[in-house]
Motif scaffolding. Structure first.
Motif, PDB file in Angstrom:
ATOM      1  N   ILE A   1       0.847  -1.204   0.000  1.00  0.00           N
ATOM      2  CA  ILE A   1       0.000   0.000   0.000  1.00  0.00           C
ATOM      3  C   ILE A   1       0.882   1.254   0.000  1.00  0.00           C
ATOM      4  CG2 ILE A   1      -1.785   1.264   1.263  1.00  0.00           C
ATOM      5  CD1 ILE A   1      -2.801  -1.492   2.223  1.00  0.00           C
ATOM      6  N   ILE A   2       1.950   1.214   0.770  1.00  0.00           N
ATOM      7  CA  ILE A   2       2.865   2.360   0.790  1.00  0.00           C
ATOM      8  C   ILE A   2       3.437   2.602  -0.607  1.00  0.00           C
ATOM      9  CG2 ILE A   2       5.118   3.181   1.612  1.00  0.00           C
ATOM     10  CD1 ILE A   2       4.515   1.786   4.276  1.00  0.00           C
ATOM     11  N   ALA A   3       3.813   1.521  -1.285  1.00  0.00           N
ATOM     12  CA  ALA A   3       4.396   1.661  -2.626  1.00  0.00           C
ATOM     13  C   ALA A   3       3.388   2.287  -3.592  1.00  0.00           C
ATOM     14  CB  ALA A   3       4.854   0.298  -3.136  1.00  0.00           C
TER      15      ALA A   3
ATOM     16  N   GLY B   1      -6.686   2.193   6.373  1.00  0.00           N
ATOM     17  CA  GLY B   1      -6.213   3.066   7.442  1.00  0.00           C
ATOM     18  C   GLY B   1      -5.129   4.034   7.010  1.00  0.00           C
ATOM     19  N   MET B   2      -4.833   4.071   5.733  1.00  0.00           N
ATOM     20  CA  MET B   2      -3.712   4.869   5.253  1.00  0.00           C
ATOM     21  C   MET B   2      -4.104   6.290   4.866  1.00  0.00           C
ATOM     22  SD  MET B   2      -0.752   3.519   5.218  1.00  0.00           S
ATOM     23  CE  MET B   2       0.338   2.201   4.724  1.00  0.00           C
ATOM     24  N   PHE B   3      -5.402   6.542   4.689  1.00  0.00           N
ATOM     25  CA  PHE B   3      -5.817   7.841   4.175  1.00  0.00           C
ATOM     26  C   PHE B   3      -7.308   8.025   4.457  1.00  0.00           C
ATOM     27  CE2 PHE B   3      -6.250  11.313   1.227  1.00  0.00           C
ATOM     28  CZ  PHE B   3      -4.975  11.849   1.168  1.00  0.00           C
ATOM     29  N   PRO B   4      -7.720   9.240   4.839  1.00  0.00           N
ATOM     30  CA  PRO B   4      -9.155   9.448   5.037  1.00  0.00           C
ATOM     31  C   PRO B   4      -9.874   9.545   3.692  1.00  0.00           C
ATOM     32  CG  PRO B   4      -7.838  11.265   5.969  1.00  0.00           C
ATOM     33  CD  PRO B   4      -6.943  10.452   5.088  1.00  0.00           C
ATOM     34  N   LEU B   5     -10.800   8.645   3.465  1.00  0.00           N
ATOM     35  CA  LEU B   5     -11.556   8.633   2.199  1.00  0.00           C
ATOM     36  C   LEU B   5     -12.843   7.864   2.452  1.00  0.00           C
ATOM     37  CD1 LEU B   5     -10.953   9.328  -0.953  1.00  0.00           C
ATOM     38  CD2 LEU B   5     -10.713   6.867  -1.194  1.00  0.00           C
ATOM     39  N   SER B   6     -13.897   8.228   1.763  1.00  0.00           N
ATOM     40  CA  SER B   6     -15.129   7.441   1.895  1.00  0.00           C
ATOM     41  C   SER B   6     -15.910   7.499   0.601  1.00  0.00           C
ATOM     42  CB  SER B   6     -15.981   7.962   3.049  1.00  0.00           C
ATOM     43  OG  SER B   6     -16.447   9.269   2.788  1.00  0.00           O
TER      44      SER B   6
ATOM     45  N   ALA C   1      -5.436   5.498  -4.521  1.00  0.00           N
ATOM     46  CA  ALA C   1      -4.332   4.550  -4.759  1.00  0.00           C
ATOM     47  C   ALA C   1      -4.227   3.560  -3.607  1.00  0.00           C
ATOM     48  CB  ALA C   1      -3.020   5.316  -4.940  1.00  0.00           C
ATOM     49  N   ALA C   2      -4.391   4.065  -2.375  1.00  0.00           N
ATOM     50  CA  ALA C   2      -4.365   3.171  -1.210  1.00  0.00           C
ATOM     51  C   ALA C   2      -5.515   2.170  -1.287  1.00  0.00           C
ATOM     52  CB  ALA C   2      -4.454   3.986   0.081  1.00  0.00           C
ATOM     53  N   ALA C   3      -6.697   2.661  -1.672  1.00  0.00           N
ATOM     54  CA  ALA C   3      -7.878   1.786  -1.760  1.00  0.00           C
ATOM     55  C   ALA C   3      -7.683   0.699  -2.810  1.00  0.00           C
ATOM     56  CB  ALA C   3      -9.120   2.616  -2.068  1.00  0.00           C
ATOM     57  N   LEU C   4      -7.105   1.073  -3.935  1.00  0.00           N
ATOM     58  CA  LEU C   4      -6.870   0.091  -5.000  1.00  0.00           C
ATOM     59  C   LEU C   4      -5.914  -1.014  -4.528  1.00  0.00           C
ATOM     60  CD1 LEU C   4      -6.670   2.435  -8.094  1.00  0.00           C
ATOM     61  CD2 LEU C   4      -8.234   0.495  -7.816  1.00  0.00           C
ATOM     62  N   ALA C   5      -4.853  -0.593  -3.843  1.00  0.00           N
ATOM     63  CA  ALA C   5      -3.905  -1.590  -3.320  1.00  0.00           C
ATOM     64  C   ALA C   5      -4.594  -2.462  -2.271  1.00  0.00           C
ATOM     65  CB  ALA C   5      -2.688  -0.884  -2.715  1.00  0.00           C
TER      66      ALA C   5
END
Ligand SMILES: *Cc1c(COP(=O)(O)O)cnc(C)c1O
Length: 424
Positions: free
Chosen positions: A65-67, A273-278, A313-317
């Motif tokens: 996810i970081i990548a 948990g990497m970014f606030p998104l909804s 991007a975080a969500a996709l990973a």
């Protein structure tokens, strides 16, 4: 002058959520996290038994996810999502439509769970408004939790959160959650509510009420309530902010329902948990009600950080991990171990009930009344001292670990709970 530690500096200017600061409880400074582990300032480690409010399901500091986020950050950091679009959001919409219930057709982005719920509620009201109708009432479950903004708070039924604001909320009527023994009664109550009010939407946490203490209800019962609402042209909003992305055994709790919700709200584990998104997703039928030659019939609602590319991007990973064979195997393993533990402790004299659904384990403690209140705080501290982060809800201790938790870490959590049962 000596360097002040984080705890001392924290007290100077910070105001923490859900905290009575007069009680002067220190906030535990966490300086590092990896996998299921949190590390404090003094180098102590804690197993994150609730995946930091059920968000970091693929583990803290997940390299994949970081990548993905790093790559996105270097290519396109952020643009507005009104008038502009970008590939991470487009790709995420394609991936999510693939795994969401079949009737979901359009995705609307927000930046946290409460605002996803507020958007859902506004969509429901405007759905009728656009048709020249006024529907002013929401139906919600007793003890539901949907967030802390005004719309979401209105739908929530937990008085500990809403107390000072009760007079300022939207109109909401409540029904009990359906169980095997009360379904006919709840259906009758709902039928009366539907005939006596102008209802726009029924909002619910499907299968599990999180903040209420991981309380389960009957899927078949919920299905029948949804059917009843949909027969009366009342929109059904599934709040999957907690249940989404594999918590209850299926990718989404709504999957087990025959009658699909018109709207689904997602956040928390959406971005691991990497970014606030909804996201507030909806059916084609709902979306079509906003199409018009009259501009104002569109949905005039936006948050600055809607569809943030780094969050997408975080969500996709995260989604690619959710469907990996490794994570699927871990999800099954955790459920199996929860069940073994539940069977082992279910007759313990201090336990009123143990429940397992998917990776959620909940234990209602049998308490002497005078101990209630302080006990929650004492338990919280007891678990921390045992190297485990668990955050009891009232008299319910629950475990909802990251899928990547190791076998040894999981057994350590169970051992801490058993030790607590012997101690309190
Ligand atoms: C956490 C949660 C919310 C609120 O989300 P926030 O991001 O905290 O605003 C809403 N509904 C459910 C079921 C939740 O678990």
């Amino acid at each position: 002058m000596a360097v002040e530690n984080l705890s001392t500096r924290d007290k100077k200017y910070l105001w923490h959520p859900l905290t009575q600061h007069k009680l002067n409880k220190p906030q535990l400074p966490i300086v590092k996290a990896k996998g299921a582990l949190l590390f404090d300032e003094d180098g102590n480690e804690y197993i994150d038994g609730i995946a930091s409010w059920y968000t970091t399901m693929y583990g803290h500091g997940n390299d994949q996810i970081i990548a993905a986020m790093t790559k996105q950050m270097q290519k396109l950091d952020f643009v507005m999502f009104s008038g502009l679009t970008h590939e991470p959001a487009i790709e995420l919409s394609e991936q999510l439509i693939n795994i969401l219930p079949d009737n979901q057709a359009k995705l609307f982005f927000n930046d946290n769970g409460s605002t996803a719920i507020d958007a859902a509620i506004k969509m429901a009201f405007q759905y009728f408004h656009n048709d020249g109708k006024k529907r002013d009432t929401l139906i919600a479950f007793e003890d539901g939790f949907h967030g802390d903004t005004f719309g979401a708070m209105s739908a929530s039924g937990l008085s500990s959160y809403n107390g000072p604001f009760e007079d300022f909320l939207l109109k909401v009527v409540r029904i009990p959650v359906p169980q095997e023994n009360n379904l006919e009664l709840v259906k009758k109550q709902l039928t009366n509510i539907l005939s006596e009010n102008s209802c726009a939407a029924f909002i619910f946490e499907p299968l599990v009420q999180g903040a209420a203490g991981m309380k389960f209800h009957s899927a078949q019962g919920l299905d029948e309530l949804i059917q009843l609402c949909q027969t009366h042209d009342v929109l059904c909003i599934a709040d999957e902010i907690m249940t989404g992305f594999g918590k209850t055994g299926t990718d989404f709790a709504s999957e087990v329902l025959v009658n699909k919700p018109d709207i689904i709200c997602l956040s928390k584990a959406l971005t691991a948990g990497m970014f606030p998104l909804s996201i507030t997703s909806c059916s084609q039928k709902l979306y079509d009600r906003f199409l018009s030659d009259e501009v104002h019939k569109g949905f005039f609602h936006a948050h600055t950080f809607s569809a943030h590319p780094i969050g997408c991007a975080a969500a996709l990973a995260g989604i690619s991990l959710l469907n990996s064979s490794e994570i699927k195997e871990r999800r099954q393993y955790i459920e199996k171990e929860h069940n073994v533990f539940a069977a082992e402790v279910k007759n313990h004299e201090k336990i009123a009930e143990v429940r397992v659904k998917g990776v959620i384990l909940a234990i209602d403690l049998q308490l002497k009344m005078e101990r209630y209140g302080n006990l929650r705080d004492e338990l919280y501290q007891f678990f921390l001292n045992s190297g485990v982060l668990l955050r009891p809800l009232g008299n319910t201790v629950y475990v909802l670990p990251p899928y990547v938790i190791t076998n040894i870490q999981l057994q350590k959590i169970y051992a801490a709970i058993k030790k607590a049962l012997d101690t309190f």
